[in-house]
Design an enzyme around this catalytic site. Structure first.
Site, PDB file in Angstrom:
ATOM      1  N   ASP A 172      45.141 -22.391  71.818  1.00 18.55           N
ATOM      2  CA  ASP A 172      45.584 -21.455  72.727  1.00 18.55           C
ATOM      3  C   ASP A 172      44.465 -21.063  73.849  1.00 18.55           C
ATOM      4  OD1 ASP A 172      43.409 -19.819  71.004  1.00 18.55           O
ATOM      5  OD2 ASP A 172      44.751 -18.095  71.212  1.00 18.55           O
ATOM      6  N   TYR A 208      41.638 -20.113  76.751  1.00 18.05           N
ATOM      7  CA  TYR A 208      40.511 -18.955  76.433  1.00 18.05           C
ATOM      8  C   TYR A 208      40.757 -17.589  76.651  1.00 18.05           C
ATOM      9  CZ  TYR A 208      37.930 -23.533  77.072  1.00 18.05           C
ATOM     10  OH  TYR A 208      37.494 -24.905  77.040  1.00 18.05           O
ATOM     11  N   PHE A 246      41.127 -26.771  77.125  1.00 12.99           N
ATOM     12  CA  PHE A 246      39.758 -27.130  77.234  1.00 12.99           C
ATOM     13  C   PHE A 246      38.891 -26.960  78.674  1.00 12.99           C
ATOM     14  CE2 PHE A 246      41.074 -29.458  73.434  1.00 12.99           C
ATOM     15  CZ  PHE A 246      40.242 -28.900  72.560  1.00 12.99           C
ATOM     16  N   HIS A 248      37.423 -31.370  65.543  1.00 14.98           N
ATOM     17  CA  HIS A 248      37.327 -30.685  66.810  1.00 14.98           C
ATOM     18  C   HIS A 248      35.978 -30.549  67.547  1.00 14.98           C
ATOM     19  CE1 HIS A 248      37.684 -27.050  69.487  1.00 14.98           C
ATOM     20  NE2 HIS A 248      39.215 -27.413  69.049  1.00 14.98           N
TER      21      HIS A 248
END
Length: 223
Positions: A67, A69, A80, A190
């Site tokens: 989701d 920031y 990202f 991740h």
């Protein structure tokens, strides 16, 4: 409902059945109310930015985030990525470290803004497209996941020889939506500092993606 959605025309066409569904109508109503009553990121005009920068026929690589920031000024519709002038978040710093290690040269992008990748065919999709300020995953299970699952499934079904990059358990849970017989799926930990050393660093996703694209006579990404 589909006519009202400010989404890139190619995407609107391939997603038309879902955009006309009650599920999407309910999601749109929920999101509209949230923007009226709370501080929500990203700005409304950036919700579908990934779709505008990477039309359906131009997608070559899909990178899936969870989701947006949730801090001020960070989210702008690409997973990202952060706008120019915003400090790079820790996960993005680790992505850039892996690029340097994998490709033997630093990333081509300036700062943390990944729009240049998107324009080259890297579809930077979050599974959830909105978030309440300072409240991560606050719009989870409100309907975005059904929408983005449909997006992933549509790419898998209607396109060939795409690269799907799935980092972390959440992204990897979407693997079942992708036909591995006609696409490349790259899985790893991740890039978050909590997990990057457990299989993200050294996974070489960027060279692997480019090797696959080259194999199928597609232009490589200038990572």
């Amino acid at each position: 409902m589909a006519k009202e959605v400010n989404i890139e025309p190619e995407w609107k066409k391939v997603l038309a059945p879902y955009l006309a569904s009650p599920d999407f109508t309910n999601l749109a109503d929920f999101v509209r109310q949230e923007y009226l009553n709370k501080t929500i990121y990203p700005r409304p005009e950036n919700i579908f930015k990934a779709f505008w920068l990477t039309p359906f026929s131009q997608v070559k690589v899909v990178i899936l985030g969870q989701d947006p920031y949730h801090g001020p000024g960070q989210a702008h519709g690409l997973c990202f990525s952060v706008p120019k002038g915003i400090p790079e978040p820790p996960s993005l710093k680790n992505i850039f470290k892996e690029i340097a290690s994998d490709l033997g040269q630093p990333t081509s992008v300036s700062g943390g803004n990944l729009e240049a990748w998107a324009e080259e065919g890297v579809f930077l999709l979050n599974a959830i497209l909105t978030v309440v300020a300072n409240t991560p995953t606050s719009h989870r299970d409100r309907g975005w996941e059904k929408f983005t699952d449909t997006v992933i499934q549509t790419l898998s079904d209607k396109r060939e020889h795409l690269v799907f990059i799935l980092w972390g358990n959440y992204a990897r849970s979407k693997k079942s939506l992708i036909d591995a017989s006609k696409h490349l799926i790259i899985e790893a930990a991740h890039p978050s500092p909590l997990s990057a050393y457990n299989g993200f660093f050294g996974s070489r996703p960027f060279s692997r993606a480019n090797d696959y694209l080259e194999k199928w006579q597609q232009e490589k990404i200038n990572w």
